[in-house]
Design a protein around this motif. Sequence first.
Motif, short mmCIF file in Angstrom:
data_model
loop_
_atom_site.label_atom_id
_atom_site.label_comp_id
_atom_site.label_asym_id
_atom_site.label_seq_id
_atom_site.Cartn_x
_atom_site.Cartn_y
_atom_site.Cartn_z
N LEU A 213 0.82 -1.20 0.00
CA LEU A 213 0.00 0.00 0.00
C LEU A 213 0.86 1.26 0.00
O LEU A 213 0.33 2.37 0.00
N ARG A 214 2.16 1.07 0.02
CA ARG A 214 3.09 2.21 0.03
C ARG A 214 2.85 3.13 1.21
O ARG A 214 2.85 4.34 1.12
N ARG A 215 2.57 2.56 2.33
CA ARG A 215 2.34 3.37 3.51
C ARG A 215 2.54 2.48 4.73
O ARG A 215 2.28 1.30 4.68
N THR A 216 2.96 3.09 5.82
CA THR A 216 3.15 2.30 7.03
C THR A 216 1.82 2.11 7.74
O THR A 216 1.05 3.03 7.90
N ILE A 217 1.59 0.89 8.14
CA ILE A 217 0.36 0.58 8.86
C ILE A 217 0.76 0.21 10.29
O ILE A 217 1.72 -0.52 10.51
N THR A 218 0.07 0.78 11.26
CA THR A 218 0.42 0.52 12.65
C THR A 218 -0.21 -0.81 13.10
O THR A 218 -1.15 -1.31 12.48
N ASP A 219 0.30 -1.33 14.20
CA ASP A 219 -0.24 -2.57 14.75
C ASP A 219 -1.72 -2.42 15.08
O ASP A 219 -2.51 -3.32 14.88
N GLU A 220 -2.06 -1.24 15.62
CA GLU A 220 -3.46 -1.01 15.98
C GLU A 220 -4.36 -1.03 14.76
O GLU A 220 -5.43 -1.62 14.77
N GLU A 221 -3.90 -0.37 13.71
CA GLU A 221 -4.67 -0.35 12.47
C GLU A 221 -4.82 -1.76 11.93
O GLU A 221 -5.88 -2.17 11.47
#
Length: 96
Positions: A68-76
């Motif tokens: 997705l070319r973006r950082t995803i957090t653990d919460e997300e």
Amino acid sequence: MKKKPQRSCVCCKATRDKGDLLRVVSLADGSIVYDPTGKAPGRGSYLCRNEECIKTELKKAARLSRGLRRTITDEEAKALAQEMLAAAEKAGSDER
Ligand SMILES: [Zn+2]
């Protein structure tokens, strides 16, 4: 017969009808959401409607982020997994 668009699962790489996969989309505002319509604008990733793929992939949030070319957090990732598992379950019971 109309040819259905095919997509492959980012987890197991299986190619399936687009409608048989769950779509995760990275929206313009940067949020990553489950897209039940499959039509939200943005960069999408696809996952099978099964617990294995959803759980495996969202545990490895880093890999999904790359797609997705973006950082995803653990919460997300956790919130997404819950939403998608619920959707997968619902779809499963509808078919039966
Ligand atoms: Zn899969």
